[in-house]
Design an enzyme around this catalytic site. Structure first.
Site, PDB file in Angstrom:
ATOM      1  N   GLU A 164       0.813  -0.621   0.345  1.00  0.00           N
ATOM      2  CA  GLU A 164       0.049   0.088  -0.108  1.00  0.00           C
ATOM      3  C   GLU A 164       0.506   0.942  -0.143  1.00  0.00           C
ATOM      4  O   GLU A 164       0.645   2.196   0.938  1.00  0.00           O
ATOM      5  CB  GLU A 164      -1.262   0.158   1.125  1.00  0.00           C
ATOM      6  CG  GLU A 164      -1.928  -1.222   1.150  1.00  0.00           C
ATOM      7  CD  GLU A 164      -3.220  -0.684  -0.236  1.00  0.00           C
ATOM      8  OE1 GLU A 164      -3.561   0.157   0.274  1.00  0.00           O
ATOM      9  OE2 GLU A 164      -3.158  -1.522  -0.580  1.00  0.00           O
ATOM     10  N   ASP A 177      -0.849  -2.172  -5.236  1.00  0.00           N
ATOM     11  CA  ASP A 177      -1.286  -3.130  -3.066  1.00  0.00           C
ATOM     12  C   ASP A 177       0.692  -3.615  -2.895  1.00  0.00           C
ATOM     13  O   ASP A 177       1.017  -3.693  -1.879  1.00  0.00           O
ATOM     14  CB  ASP A 177      -1.475  -4.662  -4.330  1.00  0.00           C
ATOM     15  CG  ASP A 177      -2.858  -4.342  -4.409  1.00  0.00           C
ATOM     16  OD1 ASP A 177      -3.691  -3.160  -4.173  1.00  0.00           O
ATOM     17  OD2 ASP A 177      -3.668  -5.059  -5.511  1.00  0.00           O
ATOM     18  N   TRP A 218      -2.649  -6.662  -7.569  1.00  0.00           N
ATOM     19  CA  TRP A 218      -3.998  -7.767  -7.598  1.00  0.00           C
ATOM     20  C   TRP A 218      -5.489  -7.040  -7.885  1.00  0.00           C
ATOM     21  O   TRP A 218      -6.112  -6.629  -6.709  1.00  0.00           O
ATOM     22  CB  TRP A 218      -3.465  -9.002  -6.258  1.00  0.00           C
ATOM     23  CG  TRP A 218      -4.100  -9.983  -6.457  1.00  0.00           C
ATOM     24  CD1 TRP A 218      -5.901 -10.272  -6.051  1.00  0.00           C
ATOM     25  CD2 TRP A 218      -4.546 -11.713  -6.170  1.00  0.00           C
ATOM     26  NE1 TRP A 218      -6.477 -11.105  -5.659  1.00  0.00           N
ATOM     27  CE2 TRP A 218      -5.522 -12.119  -5.781  1.00  0.00           C
ATOM     28  CE3 TRP A 218      -2.817 -12.023  -5.940  1.00  0.00           C
ATOM     29  CZ2 TRP A 218      -4.481 -13.530  -6.376  1.00  0.00           C
ATOM     30  CZ3 TRP A 218      -2.638 -13.110  -6.113  1.00  0.00           C
ATOM     31  CH2 TRP A 218      -3.476 -14.162  -6.226  1.00  0.00           C
ATOM     32  N   GLU A 219      -5.762  -7.716  -9.390  1.00  0.00           N
ATOM     33  CA  GLU A 219      -6.904  -7.500  -9.732  1.00  0.00           C
ATOM     34  C   GLU A 219      -8.293  -7.709  -8.448  1.00  0.00           C
ATOM     35  O   GLU A 219      -7.957  -9.554  -8.602  1.00  0.00           O
ATOM     36  CB  GLU A 219      -7.339  -7.383 -10.572  1.00  0.00           C
ATOM     37  CG  GLU A 219      -8.372  -6.570 -11.440  1.00  0.00           C
ATOM     38  CD  GLU A 219      -8.318  -5.074 -11.284  1.00  0.00           C
ATOM     39  OE1 GLU A 219      -9.505  -5.145 -10.488  1.00  0.00           O
ATOM     40  OE2 GLU A 219      -7.185  -4.651 -11.386  1.00  0.00           O
TER      41      GLU A 219
END
Length: 202
Positions: free
Chosen positions: A79, A90, A105-106
């Protein structure tokens, strides 16, 4: 978890021989392959139920959290923002105080996937990173997840566009799209919780 599809968007031999990129790609792939469900089983099994209806299908957050946790253990930071105004990534990998790679990561729809790729491409254009990794479910997994989550096959028609965008730069860099899938379907495993319910924070 399996990685049946990988698309590498670059034609730079310099980046392919860069030890930082080689390390980052290996760490991302290892972190994906360590993702399991139920947790602790060593295998990623999905409850085969469509996520189109409310209260059905599987969530994404618990498996994403374990991917990020594995990268953290390998020295990545979660983050962090790499470009002001474009949100946080991410996970980011820093070397000598400089961000060199990002992983996304979708968990959203295909528009979210496009934004992630555009953010990576822009960061490369600005010479802020040398590598970006997008992890997205293949359609075979996406059909059992939250409705309308982005998937690898939806992005495929645009790969040449992003490839040309990266290849046109003199800066050696790469974007890697990894399509992920379950090891097996099973009616014997629990659904993956959605949102912050149940085990989502575990």
């Amino acid at each position: 978890m399996k990685i049946p599809k990988i698309r590498v968007l670059s034609n730079s031999s310099e980046i392919f021989n860069n030890p930082i990129y080689i390390q980052a790609k290996k760490q991302v792939e290892n972190a994906i392959q360590q993702v399991d469900w139920p947790l602790g089983t060593g295998t990623f099994s999905i409850y085969p139920e469509s996520g189109k209806k409310k209260g059905e299908g599987n969530g994404v957050k618990p498996i994403k959290d374990n991917f990020i946790k594995d990268l953290e253990e390998q020295g990545w930071s979660p983050e962090l923002s790499i470009i002001s105004g474009l949100g946080k990534s991410d996970a980011v990998l820093k070397t000598q105080g400089k961000i060199v790679a990002v992983a996304e990561w979708e968990t959203g729809n295909v528009s979210s996937s496009h934004r992630s790729l555009n953010k990576m491409a822009f960061a490369i254009q600005q010479q802020l990173i040398i590598a970006g990794f997008l992890i997205v479910p293949c359609r075979n997994l996406a059909r059992y997840l939250t409705d309308r989550i982005g998937n690898y096959e939806e992005l495929e028609p645009y790969f040449d566009f992003w490839f040309n965008s990266i290849a046109s730069l003199s800066y050696p860099a790469v974007i890697v799209i990894l399509g992920i899938e379950q090891d097996e379907d099973s009616l014997l495993v629990p659904r993956i919780p959605k949102g912050t319910d149940g085990l989502a924070n575990n």
